[in-house]
Design a protein around this motif. Structure first.
Motif, PDB file in Angstrom:
ATOM      1  N   ARG A  48       0.827  -1.207   0.000  1.00  0.00           N
ATOM      2  CA  ARG A  48       0.000   0.000   0.000  1.00  0.00           C
ATOM      3  C   ARG A  48       0.865   1.263   0.000  1.00  0.00           C
ATOM      4  NH1 ARG A  48      -5.486  -0.021   1.704  1.00  0.00           N
ATOM      5  NH2 ARG A  48      -5.069   1.678   3.174  1.00  0.00           N
ATOM      6  N   ALA A  49       2.051   1.220   0.631  1.00  0.00           N
ATOM      7  CA  ALA A  49       2.953   2.376   0.585  1.00  0.00           C
ATOM      8  C   ALA A  49       3.414   2.625  -0.850  1.00  0.00           C
ATOM      9  CB  ALA A  49       4.153   2.146   1.502  1.00  0.00           C
ATOM     10  N   ARG A  50       3.632   1.539  -1.613  1.00  0.00           N
ATOM     11  CA  ARG A  50       4.004   1.702  -3.031  1.00  0.00           C
ATOM     12  C   ARG A  50       2.833   2.259  -3.838  1.00  0.00           C
ATOM     13  NH1 ARG A  50       6.534  -3.308  -1.887  1.00  0.00           N
ATOM     14  NH2 ARG A  50       4.840  -4.470  -2.896  1.00  0.00           N
ATOM     15  N   LYS A  51       1.632   1.803  -3.537  1.00  0.00           N
ATOM     16  CA  LYS A  51       0.448   2.370  -4.201  1.00  0.00           C
ATOM     17  C   LYS A  51       0.336   3.870  -3.922  1.00  0.00           C
ATOM     18  CE  LYS A  51      -2.783  -1.512  -4.580  1.00  0.00           C
ATOM     19  NZ  LYS A  51      -4.196  -1.896  -4.410  1.00  0.00           N
ATOM     20  N   LEU A  52       0.637   4.246  -2.680  1.00  0.00           N
ATOM     21  CA  LEU A  52       0.573   5.660  -2.304  1.00  0.00           C
ATOM     22  C   LEU A  52       1.584   6.478  -3.105  1.00  0.00           C
ATOM     23  CD1 LEU A  52      -0.339   8.037  -0.575  1.00  0.00           C
ATOM     24  CD2 LEU A  52       1.181   7.215   1.235  1.00  0.00           C
ATOM     25  N   ALA A  53       2.785   5.931  -3.289  1.00  0.00           N
ATOM     26  CA  ALA A  53       3.788   6.641  -4.088  1.00  0.00           C
ATOM     27  C   ALA A  53       3.281   6.854  -5.513  1.00  0.00           C
ATOM     28  CB  ALA A  53       5.096   5.858  -4.083  1.00  0.00           C
ATOM     29  N   ASN A  54       2.645   5.836  -6.082  1.00  0.00           N
ATOM     30  CA  ASN A  54       2.066   5.989  -7.422  1.00  0.00           C
ATOM     31  C   ASN A  54       0.936   7.015  -7.426  1.00  0.00           C
ATOM     32  OD1 ASN A  54       3.592   4.205  -9.080  1.00  0.00           O
ATOM     33  ND2 ASN A  54       2.547   2.436  -8.188  1.00  0.00           N
ATOM     34  N   LEU A  55       0.149   7.024  -6.357  1.00  0.00           N
ATOM     35  CA  LEU A  55      -0.931   8.006  -6.245  1.00  0.00           C
ATOM     36  C   LEU A  55      -0.375   9.426  -6.234  1.00  0.00           C
ATOM     37  CD1 LEU A  55      -3.777   9.069  -5.664  1.00  0.00           C
ATOM     38  CD2 LEU A  55      -3.446   8.445  -3.262  1.00  0.00           C
ATOM     39  N   LEU A  56       0.703   9.642  -5.502  1.00  0.00           N
ATOM     40  CA  LEU A  56       1.304  10.978  -5.458  1.00  0.00           C
ATOM     41  C   LEU A  56       1.806  11.399  -6.828  1.00  0.00           C
ATOM     42  CD1 LEU A  56       3.205  10.620  -2.057  1.00  0.00           C
ATOM     43  CD2 LEU A  56       1.222  12.070  -2.504  1.00  0.00           C
ATOM     44  N   ASP A  57       2.353  10.450  -7.591  1.00  0.00           N
ATOM     45  CA  ASP A  57       2.743  10.754  -8.970  1.00  0.00           C
ATOM     46  C   ASP A  57       1.524  11.187  -9.773  1.00  0.00           C
ATOM     47  OD1 ASP A  57       5.372  10.097  -8.452  1.00  0.00           O
ATOM     48  OD2 ASP A  57       5.281   8.118  -9.392  1.00  0.00           O
ATOM     49  N   GLN A  58       0.425  10.447  -9.643  1.00  0.00           N
ATOM     50  CA  GLN A  58      -0.783  10.753 -10.390  1.00  0.00           C
ATOM     51  C   GLN A  58      -1.347  12.120 -10.030  1.00  0.00           C
ATOM     52  OE1 GLN A  58      -3.950   7.664 -10.688  1.00  0.00           O
ATOM     53  NE2 GLN A  58      -5.350   9.282 -10.025  1.00  0.00           N
ATOM     54  N   LEU A  59      -1.250  12.481  -8.737  1.00  0.00           N
ATOM     55  CA  LEU A  59      -1.748  13.782  -8.292  1.00  0.00           C
ATOM     56  C   LEU A  59      -0.883  14.942  -8.791  1.00  0.00           C
ATOM     57  CD1 LEU A  59      -2.701  12.946  -4.584  1.00  0.00           C
ATOM     58  CD2 LEU A  59      -4.285  13.417  -6.469  1.00  0.00           C
ATOM     59  N   GLY A  60       0.318  14.624  -9.262  1.00  0.00           N
ATOM     60  CA  GLY A  60       1.203  15.670  -9.750  1.00  0.00           C
ATOM     61  C   GLY A  60       2.148  16.216  -8.689  1.00  0.00           C
ATOM     62  N   ALA A  61       2.236  15.533  -7.558  1.00  0.00           N
ATOM     63  CA  ALA A  61       3.177  15.964  -6.508  1.00  0.00           C
ATOM     64  C   ALA A  61       4.603  15.748  -6.991  1.00  0.00           C
ATOM     65  CB  ALA A  61       2.920  15.177  -5.232  1.00  0.00           C
ATOM     66  N   GLU A  62       5.426  16.750  -6.850  1.00  0.00           N
ATOM     67  CA  GLU A  62       6.784  16.699  -7.373  1.00  0.00           C
ATOM     68  C   GLU A  62       7.793  16.408  -6.259  1.00  0.00           C
ATOM     69  OE1 GLU A  62       7.409  20.385  -9.390  1.00  0.00           O
ATOM     70  OE2 GLU A  62       5.890  19.975 -10.938  1.00  0.00           O
ATOM     71  N   PHE A  63       8.991  16.064  -6.684  1.00  0.00           N
ATOM     72  CA  PHE A  63      10.087  15.801  -5.755  1.00  0.00           C
ATOM     73  C   PHE A  63      10.282  17.028  -4.849  1.00  0.00           C
ATOM     74  CE2 PHE A  63      14.511  15.460  -4.415  1.00  0.00           C
ATOM     75  CZ  PHE A  63      14.670  14.100  -4.187  1.00  0.00           C
ATOM     76  N   GLY A  64      10.289  16.810  -3.540  1.00  0.00           N
ATOM     77  CA  GLY A  64      10.492  17.913  -2.598  1.00  0.00           C
ATOM     78  C   GLY A  64       9.228  18.616  -2.152  1.00  0.00           C
ATOM     79  N   ASP A  65       8.079  18.301  -2.773  1.00  0.00           N
ATOM     80  CA  ASP A  65       6.824  18.920  -2.348  1.00  0.00           C
ATOM     81  C   ASP A  65       6.474  18.492  -0.925  1.00  0.00           C
ATOM     82  OD1 ASP A  65       6.304  20.394  -4.587  1.00  0.00           O
ATOM     83  OD2 ASP A  65       4.837  19.002  -5.441  1.00  0.00           O
ATOM     84  N   ARG A  66       5.898  19.434  -0.173  1.00  0.00           N
ATOM     85  CA  ARG A  66       5.439  19.108   1.164  1.00  0.00           C
ATOM     86  C   ARG A  66       4.027  18.525   1.084  1.00  0.00           C
ATOM     87  NH1 ARG A  66       8.832  22.194  -0.533  1.00  0.00           N
ATOM     88  NH2 ARG A  66       7.824  24.191  -0.062  1.00  0.00           N
ATOM     89  N   ILE A  67       3.896  17.324   1.659  1.00  0.00           N
ATOM     90  CA  ILE A  67       2.613  16.624   1.728  1.00  0.00           C
ATOM     91  C   ILE A  67       2.255  16.523   3.203  1.00  0.00           C
ATOM     92  CG2 ILE A  67       1.337  14.558   1.108  1.00  0.00           C
ATOM     93  CD1 ILE A  67       2.535  16.084  -1.299  1.00  0.00           C
ATOM     94  N   ALA A  68       1.177  17.179   3.598  1.00  0.00           N
ATOM     95  CA  ALA A  68       0.864  17.288   5.025  1.00  0.00           C
ATOM     96  C   ALA A  68      -0.046  16.157   5.491  1.00  0.00           C
ATOM     97  CB  ALA A  68       0.217  18.633   5.323  1.00  0.00           C
ATOM     98  N   THR A  69       0.111  15.795   6.750  1.00  0.00           N
ATOM     99  CA  THR A  69      -0.795  14.853   7.402  1.00  0.00           C
ATOM    100  C   THR A  69      -1.363  15.502   8.655  1.00  0.00           C
ATOM    101  OG1 THR A  69       0.794  13.787   8.912  1.00  0.00           O
ATOM    102  CG2 THR A  69       0.735  12.985   6.644  1.00  0.00           C
ATOM    103  N   LEU A  70      -2.650  15.325   8.861  1.00  0.00           N
ATOM    104  CA  LEU A  70      -3.302  15.692  10.119  1.00  0.00           C
ATOM    105  C   LEU A  70      -4.081  14.449  10.532  1.00  0.00           C
ATOM    106  CD1 LEU A  70      -3.562  18.549   8.191  1.00  0.00           C
ATOM    107  CD2 LEU A  70      -4.248  19.358  10.449  1.00  0.00           C
ATOM    108  N   ALA A  71      -3.421  13.578  11.276  1.00  0.00           N
ATOM    109  CA  ALA A  71      -3.985  12.250  11.486  1.00  0.00           C
ATOM    110  C   ALA A  71      -3.495  11.651  12.798  1.00  0.00           C
ATOM    111  CB  ALA A  71      -3.614  11.341  10.319  1.00  0.00           C
TER     112      ALA A  71
END
Length: 551
Positions: A48-71
C-alpha cells in the motif's frame, strides 16, 4: 587514504524494503474511526505504501513537495510516513490539536500542496478553508462508506484513490541529506518554527534509538506508540519498530482512553509503549479502579514533561513495568537522553532506584551535551552545577525552515560554535545522568537565588492526594518573586494548602517551599501535553501573596 566501502545512501525506503523482505508476516494492528480493530501484515503495508507513491505521482506531486498529514496513530498514517518520504516528497506531520490559526499558519508557511487528513479533522479544515493558500487537494483517510459530508473543495477518499493504483513501484535513490520529514514547534511564544529532517538523520536516529541501552527494540516486541505520530515523528518509533520488525499496535483516536489502552495491551500482548505522563496517569487510574493488570507490558518510555515519581513507582511496584524517562526536542528528532542502568546498578531499590528513573537519563549515542554558565563557560558534571543545556549531533537541527541558517543569528538556534541552545537548565552527575531543573523561562528567581519549578512540581505530585501541579513565580514585595503552586487534587480528597506546604517543607529546601497553594479543577496543557506555564502566568498575573507570606 580513502576507504574502499560502498557508498549507499541512507534512505527511509530502505527500512521498508528490509522489513518487507525479512518480516512480511509481522502484524500491524490499528484502531481507526471506521474500524475498531484493523489488522494487516508488513507485506500489505509495503504494497500500500508503493500504491501511495504511485498516487502521489498521479496527483502531480513533485520531488520535494510538502505533503501534510493531520492524522492519528494508525496504519494509514504509517503508509504516509513511508510512501511520501520514500518517493522523494516531504512528509509534513501537523498537530491538529494546535490552535486553528497556528494550523493555518503552518500549512501556508510550509506551502503544503496536499493534505491527508483523518475524518475527525475535517471540521477544523472547514473552518480554515478560506485561509489555505496553496492546498490543491484534501484526501480523507477513510473508505467511501465513512466519507463525511463536507463543504471543502477538492476532497477525495483515500481508499478509493489507493484502490486505483498499482503496487509496482521502484523506490528512488537520491542524496541522503534530502528532506524526508517536517515538524513545527508548538509555538507557545511567537509563530511555530519548522524543523526539517533528512533521510540520513532519521535513519541514524532510528538506529541509535533501537540500541540495547535505549529502547532495545526487536522483532520479539509488540510496540504501542501512544505518543502521537503528529508529534516529532512519534519519537522515531514508526521507523525504529519497522526497522527491527516489531509488531505494531496503533491506538488511533483512543490514545487517551485508559480502557482502550488496557484492552490493546491485554489482547495484543503489548510489551513496550511510549507516551506523555498524563496518558500513563489515565491508564494507571483505570487499572486501579477496575482491578485490572498489564502483565505483558515490560517497559514504557515517558517524555514530553517531567514524569512524577508516583507514576514510576506505581508502574514498578503494582505492575512490574519499567519506566524509562527520556528527554528531547522537536529540533532533536527528538531523542537526546534516555534512562538506563549502568553495570553495577542492578541491586538498586526503592528511592535510590526511583532517583535514577526520575532523571532524564544519559545521552544516546550520536548526541553530545554540555551545560554552560552565563559566560558560556562549560560547567562540570558533578551533579551540583547547573546551567544552560546545549546539544549537538547528526539528527539535531542546524536551523529552521525559512529562517536564518547562520549560527549566532537571532533566528538560528545554533551558536557560533555549532551547539544548539535547548532553552533548558540542567545538571549532569558524574555518571552522566542529566536532570532538567527547569526551562530557562520558567526558573523562579527569588532574592538572587534560582528555584526550580520542576523540583517543586515533582515534590507536590509525590503527595498521594495531588494529581497534578504547576509552580510559577509571582511578584513578591521583598523577594521580587516567590513560588506559587497551583495544584489539582485527586478525586474525593480534601487536602488544604497548609497541609501540602508542610509536606513540601519535608522534601524541599526551605527557600523552595511555595509561599502559597491555589487549588484548581484542572491545569492548562499545550497541544503536546506539556503544562502551559504561559497560560498559567497570564491567569494569575494579578495574584498577590497573602500578607502573612510577605516576610
Amino acid at each position: 587514504m580513502q576507504a574502499m566501502m560502498m557508498n549507499r545512501q541512507l534512505m527511509i525506503s530502505s527500512i521498508l524494503i528490509h522489513a518487507e523482505k525479512n518480516y512480511p508476516d509481522q502484524t500491524i494492528v490499528s484502531v481507526t474511526a471506521d474500524n475498531p480493530r484493523h489488522r494487516y501484515t508488513y507485506r500489505d503495508f509495503a504494497a500500500r505504501a508503493r500504491k501511495l507513491a504511485n498516487l502521489l505521482d498521479q496527483l502531480g506531486a513533485e520531488f520535494g513537495d510538502r505533503i501534510a498529514t493531520l492524522a492519528w496513530n494508525d496504519y494509514r498514517h504509517l503508509e504516509l510516513y513511508y510512501g511520501v518520504s520514500g518517493s522523494g516528497r516531504v512528509c509534513h506531520m501537523i498537530n491538529p490539536k494546535l490552535f486553528p490559526e497556528q494550523v493555518a499558519y503552518i500549512i501556508n508557511h510550509a506551502q503544503d500542496r496536499f493534505l491527508f487528513v483523518d475524518v475527525l479533522v475535517v471540521p477544523l479544515l472547514e473552518a480554515l478553508q478560506s485561509q489555505l493558500q496553496n492546498v490543491e487537494g484534501i484526501i480523507v483517510l477513510t473508505d467511501e462508506a465513512n466519507m463525511p459530508q463536507t463543504s471543502l473543495p477538492n476532497v477525495h477518499c483515500y481508499e478509493t484513490l489507493l484502490a486505483e493504483q498499482d503496487d509496482n513501484y521502484t523506490w528512488p535513490e537520491f542524496d541522503e541529506n534530502t528532506a524526508c520529514g517536517m515538524c513545527y514547534t508548538s509555538g507557545t511564544t511567537g509563530n511555530p518554527k519548522g524543523v526539517v529532517y533528512s533521510h540520513r538523520s532519521t535513519l541514524l536516529h532510528a538506529l541509535s534509538g533501537s540500541l540495547p541501552d535505549h529502547t532495545n527494540a526487536s522483532t520479539r516486541d509488540v510496540c504501542m506508540p501512544v505518543v502521537p505520530m503528529f508529534h516529532v515523528n512519534a519519537w522515531g518509533i514508526p521507523y525504529g519498530s519497522v526497522m527491527v520488525g516489531a509488531k505494531l499496535v496503533m491506538p488511533g483516536p483512543k490514545m487517551a482512553d485508559g480502557e482502550t489502552l488496557h484492552d490493546l495491551i491485554e489482547t495484543e500482548g503489548v510489551t513496550y509503549s511510549s507516551g506523555v505522563p498524563t496518558i500513563w496517569l489515565a491508564l494507571l487510574d483505570y487499572l486501579q479502579n477496575s482491578n485490572k493488570t498489564i502483565p505483558s507490558l515490560k517497559t514504557v518510555t515517558v517524555g514530553g514533561a517531567a514524569c512524577p515519581r508516583s507514576i514510576i513507582e506505581r508502574f514498578r511496584n503494582d505492575h512490574g513495568t519499567w519506566v524509562k524517562q527520556g528527554w528531547g526536542m522537536t529540533e532533536m528528532s527528538p531523542l537526546g537522553t534516555l534512562v538506563s542502568l549502568k553495570a553495577g546498578m542492578e541491586d538498586l531499590q526503592g528511592d535510590a532506584l526511583t532517583d535514577i528513573q526520575a532523571s532524564q537519563g544519559r545521552t544516546v549515542f550520536g548526541v553530545e551535551i554540555k551545560i554552560v554558565d552565563d559566560n558560556n563557560q562549560e560547567l562540570p558534571w558533578d551533579g551540583e552545577a547547573f546551567g544552560a543545556l546545549k546539544v549537538r549531533g547528526p539528527w539535531i537541527a542546524s536551523g529552521y525552515y525559512g529562517l536564518s541558517q547562520t549560527p549566532g543569528d537571532a533566528d538560528c538556534p545554533v551558536d557560533e560554535d555549532g551547539w544548539l541552545n535547548t532553552g533548558d537548565v540542567a545538571t549532569i552527575d558524574p555518571q552522566g545522568y542529566m536532570r532538567i531543573t527547569d526551562r530557562t523561562k520558567d526558573v523562579i528567581k527569588t532574592g538572587g537565588e534560582w528555584v526550580s519549578s520542576i523540583e517543586i512540581e515533582n515534590a507536590a505530585t509525590n503527595h498521594p492526594e495531588i494529581a497534578e501541579a504547576a509552580a510559577i513565580g509571582r511578584y513578591h514585595p521583598k523577594w521580587t518573586e516567590r513560588p506559587l503552586l497551583i495544584a489539582v487534587k485527586q478525586p474525593n480528597t480534601d487536602i488544604d494548602a497548609q497541609t501540602l506546604r508542610a509536606f513540601l517543607a519535608e522534601h524541599l529546601h526551605k527557600w523552595s517551599v511555595p509561599d502559597d497553594v491555589v487549588f484548581v479543577d484542572s491545569l492548562p496543557h499545550t497541544a503536546t501535553g506539556k503544562l502551559n506555564k504561559l497560560a498559567l502566568r497570564k491567569q494569575f498575573e494579578d495574584y498577590a501573596f497573602p500578607e502573612s507570606q510577605n516576610h
